[in-house]
Motif scaffolding. Structure first.
Motif, PDB file in Angstrom:
ATOM      1  N   LEU A 176      36.324  42.079  31.423  1.00 41.81           N
ATOM      2  CA  LEU A 176      37.327  41.144  30.926  1.00 41.81           C
ATOM      3  C   LEU A 176      38.616  41.237  31.744  1.00 41.81           C
ATOM      4  CD1 LEU A 176      37.321  39.111  28.681  1.00 41.81           C
ATOM      5  CD2 LEU A 176      38.276  40.834  27.138  1.00 41.81           C
ATOM      6  N   ALA A 177      38.973  42.467  32.101  1.00 44.28           N
ATOM      7  CA  ALA A 177      40.216  42.667  32.864  1.00 44.28           C
ATOM      8  C   ALA A 177      40.146  41.933  34.201  1.00 44.28           C
ATOM      9  CB  ALA A 177      40.448  44.160  33.087  1.00 44.28           C
ATOM     10  N   VAL A 178      38.992  41.991  34.850  1.00 46.53           N
ATOM     11  CA  VAL A 178      38.828  41.340  36.152  1.00 46.53           C
ATOM     12  C   VAL A 178      38.877  39.816  35.993  1.00 46.53           C
ATOM     13  CG1 VAL A 178      37.190  40.951  38.050  1.00 46.53           C
ATOM     14  CG2 VAL A 178      37.558  43.269  37.169  1.00 46.53           C
ATOM     15  N   LEU A 179      38.155  39.332  34.987  1.00 41.10           N
ATOM     16  CA  LEU A 179      38.132  37.885  34.730  1.00 41.10           C
ATOM     17  C   LEU A 179      39.548  37.374  34.465  1.00 41.10           C
ATOM     18  CD1 LEU A 179      36.227  35.392  34.159  1.00 41.10           C
ATOM     19  CD2 LEU A 179      36.498  35.985  31.742  1.00 41.10           C
ATOM     20  N   ASN A 180      40.251  38.087  33.585  1.00 47.69           N
ATOM     21  CA  ASN A 180      41.594  37.652  33.211  1.00 47.69           C
ATOM     22  C   ASN A 180      42.555  37.679  34.382  1.00 47.69           C
ATOM     23  OD1 ASN A 180      41.108  36.978  30.559  1.00 47.69           O
ATOM     24  ND2 ASN A 180      41.429  39.065  29.820  1.00 47.69           N
ATOM     25  N   ALA A 199      34.171  31.750  38.474  1.00 46.31           N
ATOM     26  CA  ALA A 199      32.879  32.414  38.346  1.00 46.31           C
ATOM     27  C   ALA A 199      33.112  33.912  38.296  1.00 46.31           C
ATOM     28  CB  ALA A 199      31.957  32.058  39.510  1.00 46.31           C
ATOM     29  N   PHE A 200      32.200  34.571  37.614  1.00 50.64           N
ATOM     30  CA  PHE A 200      32.353  35.997  37.379  1.00 50.64           C
ATOM     31  C   PHE A 200      30.999  36.664  37.583  1.00 50.64           C
ATOM     32  CE2 PHE A 200      31.446  39.363  34.375  1.00 50.64           C
ATOM     33  CZ  PHE A 200      32.442  40.281  34.681  1.00 50.64           C
ATOM     34  N   VAL A 216      32.698  44.683  40.130  1.00 46.22           N
ATOM     35  CA  VAL A 216      32.922  43.520  39.275  1.00 46.22           C
ATOM     36  C   VAL A 216      33.873  42.572  40.005  1.00 46.22           C
ATOM     37  CG1 VAL A 216      33.625  42.786  36.972  1.00 46.22           C
ATOM     38  CG2 VAL A 216      32.839  45.140  37.339  1.00 46.22           C
ATOM     39  N   VAL A 217      33.462  41.323  40.171  1.00 48.61           N
ATOM     40  CA  VAL A 217      34.303  40.381  40.913  1.00 48.61           C
ATOM     41  C   VAL A 217      34.391  39.041  40.183  1.00 48.61           C
ATOM     42  CG1 VAL A 217      34.667  39.180  43.121  1.00 48.61           C
ATOM     43  CG2 VAL A 217      33.605  41.440  43.113  1.00 48.61           C
ATOM     44  N   ALA A 218      35.602  38.526  40.090  1.00 49.90           N
ATOM     45  CA  ALA A 218      35.796  37.161  39.576  1.00 49.90           C
ATOM     46  C   ALA A 218      36.557  36.372  40.630  1.00 49.90           C
ATOM     47  CB  ALA A 218      36.580  37.187  38.272  1.00 49.90           C
TER      48      ALA A 218
END
Lengths: 166, 735
Positions: free
Chosen positions: B572-576, B597-598, B605-607
């Motif tokens: 979630l932290a990466v997405l946000n 995209a995530f 972890v990459v967004a």
């Protein structure tokens, strides 16, 4: 060529039973033209088409623009022959191309894009093509960047006419 | 990068990584004596352990067990070792590890690690454990899977550096007759404060080599890092800028000649007959070979070989795949997918009741996506220099898989693996293409036939038409939403052509009922790993479909993803962060759009958020925001560079990448019909890194790629309302 006729020698190995999917390590046919120890062809006969040699042979300079059309054509000669009856290379032979319909050199396999372009090579058409080939004919396989200088394009076109004797 | 002396190289036999290390760890007694002559060459150089060498002049050489293909692994691995060892970074040299058959002992390694092929947890932090875990990789000995830093670096180089430091300290303690605990180290200097004694590492190199390997060297805590986590300039860059870097294609071997090759256009066909009458008369030509599966011309110069090759007329045998056209490929997929329907095929994951919940869903969403075959298009053409004589084969090249190459070449020539040696150079791009040994096997066969060393170089046409392609695929989805708009059912089936499958088929989103299946579809082409492997397809399928579901559910695509990741704080932290970077939700001009995209992959972890401008005749990606959590970025500059390069590579594929088949052969031949992204098409890229877990590192080379394509096509949808269900984008018209 003398060393070739002297050393030309054909070795056929019967090794390959031409079936099965595993490739055999050994060649099915091995033609030994020359041993490395034999005299090599002198480097002058190396046909590598470098711009240097083409430029060195460059002829007179265009009186008006100061650009030498033949020298400028060296960038095209990497892919195109222009002499009469010369075989096509990466690109088609360009002898007598001006005034012709695009994609009409016999025996050359064109991209569908240029075949469908319906262009006749007038000076204006050629000029816009050379300025940005991919823009003019999207999908052409002439992977050349385009000649940005208009005078240089004119010189190239003049040279193409010249070299075709027209 | 340093070079092995010719003598050491021949003596060493082969080049590869962990091998040597296992020798040390597994062999009874201390094998330093046996290894020393192979590694140490200069005066006073002493081997401390297999991954580091210190000479009397205080020069430290990090011996890294991976190939350098532009990803920066050499330098960062050295950085990790140097930090643990307290070495002066300026005095560090890098050498790629050789493999010595006697020590490789895949069997030897296996004895220790079988049957689990997993290192017991307790052993992991030890030298033994580090070396053994490397032995796991040994059968592959591949630079790939985004493994180098998180695997070899984290478990191997750091442990080796810590061990080397302790051995130096122990040697000094012995000589100075002081307790080891009182000796401090920094910048390659040992100091005993109270007695005022100090010495360089070089002075104790010889003595350290006679110390036992510490059983459990202490590795630094994050707070103690001096080099790790810092953007240290890469050591390989200067040579790449000034042109002195040595790539495989630069190999120069005495008496070497050049070979150009052309394989049968349809894989599986053989060359039946060649007409070489013209080629025989051409300048420089030495030999013309019909190798069965390909034709080769050997000449004094490469261009001469290539020109002569172009004049050879060949006829080919019939081949199974010769009637296949591109349309048939997807028709074949459709047929296979039709046959397995909604519940057949090989089940990869099955949780809850996807079929039942779909039947009862208040809203149903279905979609089908297609991706094409892709080539690798490495900048350095495929090449290998080989010499085969007196029952042995020497190879010079750049490979991601030295051990696999050695094995396959030995097999093809009927030699013992011990008699095949390989000198690995820098790779001018790998992307998975250089993990296979088809190219060196061809070079070795030619060299064997000629009897003299041969450098074989593939033309770009050969590279494009005879690659080991990223498989194309079709994927079908069915999803069900309940009456509250919650995603409750996920059913996916996709085609599958190439093993091992890399993308774990577990959706990274929390969906209670999911069923994921695959169906094998045979195809005559050859396939290989391609940057991010199956994630390159699966991520596009999944992230496109999630976007479609969001639209159907009337939700913002970011919101839906947030809901589905609610219980994964790191995700979630990466997405946000990516959303925040892009100012998600803010207005955009007409004809512009933003897509997100995530994708978690390779432990990272990459967004990404892409912005597109659709006002022109073709899509223009103007901006990419990327947030990545690789656990701990050992070299943040390096990680950011990997994200950027994955974005270029991914965007090239998303916009243009397509290899198509006609009459069983590949239609593309060069960059005019297999286009690369041009510099004027490069979007502005912003990368933010999060260090989310410094114990469990993820990879960096691949994880930046999978989110790119879906972020772009989702942005295209946002801008135009047109959903792209088949790549590449160049197939579609947006006028």
């Amino acid at each position: 060529m003398r060393n070739i006729s002297r050393a030309a020698l054909l070795v056929l190995t019967a090794a390959l039973a031409a079936c099965g999917s595993e490739p055999a390590a050994e060649p099915a046919e091995q033609i030994v033209v020359r041993e490395p120890s034999d005299l090599a062809i002198p480097p002058a006969m190396n046909e590598s088409p470098t711009q240097d040699t083409a430029l060195a042979e460059a002829a007179a300079t265009d009186a008006v623009t100061g650009i030498d059309g033949e020298a400028a054509f060296a960038q095209c000669a990497v892919c195109h022959s222009i002499g009469k009856g010369e075989p096509s290379d990466i690109g088609p032979n360009l002898h007598g191309i001006m005034g012709q319909k695009a994609a009409s050199v016999a025996g050359y396999s064109y991209s569908p894009a240029i075949e469908a372009a319906g262009i006749t090579w007038t000076e204006a058409e050629m000029d816009s093509f050379l300025a940005d080939p991919l823009e003019k004919i999207p999908g052409t396989k002439m992977a050349s960047g385009g000649v940005t200088d208009g005078d240089e394009r004119a010189a190239i076109i003049a040279y193409m006419m010249d070299a075709s004797g027209s | 990068m340093g070079k092995w002396s010719r003598r050491a190289f021949i003596g060493a036999g082969v080049v590869a990584g962990g091998a040597l290390v296992v020798g040390i760890a597994v062999r009874p007694g201390n094998p330093t004596d046996e290894l020393k002559p192979l590694l140490a060459k200069g005066d006073g150089e002493e081997l401390i352990n297999a991954w580091v060498k210190v000479d009397a002049n205080n020069k430290v050489t990090a011996i890294v067990p991976h190939a350098e293909m532009g990803q920066g692994a050499h330098s960062v691995l050295a950085q990790m070792l140097a930090d643990e060892m307290d070495v002066d970074w300026e005095a560090v040299d890098i050498l790629e590890a050789p493999a010595i058959p006697a020590y490789v002992g895949a069997d030897l390694g296996r004895e220790f690690i079988a049957p689990t092929l997993e290192v017991p947890k307790v052993l992991e932090p030890t030298v033994q454990g580090a070396f053994l875990s490397l032995a796991n990789m040994m059968d592959l000995q591949i630079t790939g899977g985004s493994f180098s830093i998180r695997g070899s670096g984290q478990r191997g180089m750091r442990t080796a550096g810590a061990a080397a430091r302790e051995m130096l300290v122990a040697a000094a303690a012995e000589k100075w007759n002081v307790p080891a605990a009182e000796i401090t180290t920094s910048n390659s200097i040992l100091t005993h404060k109270s007695s005022g004694k100090s010495a360089t590492y070089g002075e104790f190199a010889a003595a350290a080599a006679t110390q036992d390997l510490p059983v459990k060297p202490r590795r630094k805590k994050v707070e103690e890092f001096t080099l790790m986590g810092k953007p240290m300039p890469r050591k390989d860059i200067p040579s790449k800028v000034n042109g002195t870097a040595g790539f495989g294609i630069d190999a120069q071997v005495e008496g070497m000649k050049y070979a150009a090759v052309k394989a049968a256009p349809v894989v599986g066909a053989t060359v039946e007959k060649i007409d070489a009458s013209k080629a025989k008369t051409m300048p420089g030509v030495l030999q013309i070979l019909n190798m069965g599966d390909f034709v080769a011309v050997v000449a004094d110069g490469y261009w001469q070989a290539q020109k002569a090759l172009g004049t050879i007329e060949a006829t080919y045998s019939e081949a199974e795949g010769q009637n296949l056209d591109q349309g048939d490929v997807f028709a074949r997929y459709a047929k296979a997918l039709d046959e397995v329907g909604s519940d057949g095929g090989d089940v990869e994951t099955d949780e809850g009741d996807a079929i039942g919940t779909f039947a009862e869903a208040s809203k149903k969403v279905t979609a089908e996506y297609k991706v094409p075959f892709l080539a690798h298009a490495t900048m350095e053409p495929m090449n290998c220099t080989a010499s085969v004589k007196d029952g042995r084969c020497d190879l010079w090249m750049g490979t991601q898989s030295p051990l696999g190459t050695r094995r396959d070449v030995a097999k093809a020539l009927g030699l013992d693996e011990d008699n095949v040696s390989l000198q690995n150079a820098y790779l001018g791009g790998g992307f998975g293409r250089r993990a296979s040994s088809d190219v060196p096997v061809m070079a070795a066969r030619i060299a064997k036939a000629t009897g003299y060393p041969v450098k074989m170089i593939w033309s770009r046409e050969e590279d494009t038409a005879q690659d080991l392609y990223r498989p194309s695929a079709t994927s079908r989805f069915e999803a069900g939403l309940d009456d509250k708009g919650k995603l409750v059912s996920w059913n996916n089936v996709h085609t599958h052509l190439f093993d091992p499958q890399e993308a774990p088929q577990v959706p990274h989103y929390a969906i209670a009922n999911h069923l994921i299946r695959k169906v094998d579809v045979p195809m005559h082409l050859r396939f290989g790993p391609w940057r991010s492997v199956d994630h390159s397809q699966q991520a596009w399928f999944i992230e496109s479909f999630i976007d479609e579901i969001a639209v159907e559910a009337g939700k913002d695509p970011l919101e839906l993803r947030r809901e589905l990741l609610a219980r994964s704080p790191r995700h979630l932290a990466v997405l946000n962060k990516a959303a925040e970077m892009s100012n998600w939700g803010s207005a955009m001009p007409r004809g512009h759009g933003r897509g997100i995209a995530f994708v978690p992959s390779f432990g990272s972890v990459v967004a990404q958020v892409a912005e597109v401008d659709m006002t022109g005749t073709k899509p223009r990606v103007t901006k990419v925001y990327c947030c990545a959590d690789v656990g701990f970025a050992m070299n943040p500059d390096g990680v950011a560079a990997q994200m950027e390069s994955a974005i270029v590579y991914g965007l090239t594929a998303a916009l243009y990448g397509e290899i198509s088949i006609k009459d069983g052969a590949v239609q593309q031949s060069n960059f005019h019909d297999y286009e690369m992204l041009r510099i004027n098409e490069m979007p502005d890229v912003e990368v933010t890194l999060i260090n989310g877990d410094h114990e469990r590192l993820g990879g960096a080379g691949e994880p930046g790629l999978p989110p790119l394509a879906p972020a772009v096509t989702n942005a295209v949808f946002a801008a135009t309302g047109k959903r792209v269900r088949e790549l590449p984008l160049s197939k579609h018209s947006f006028a």
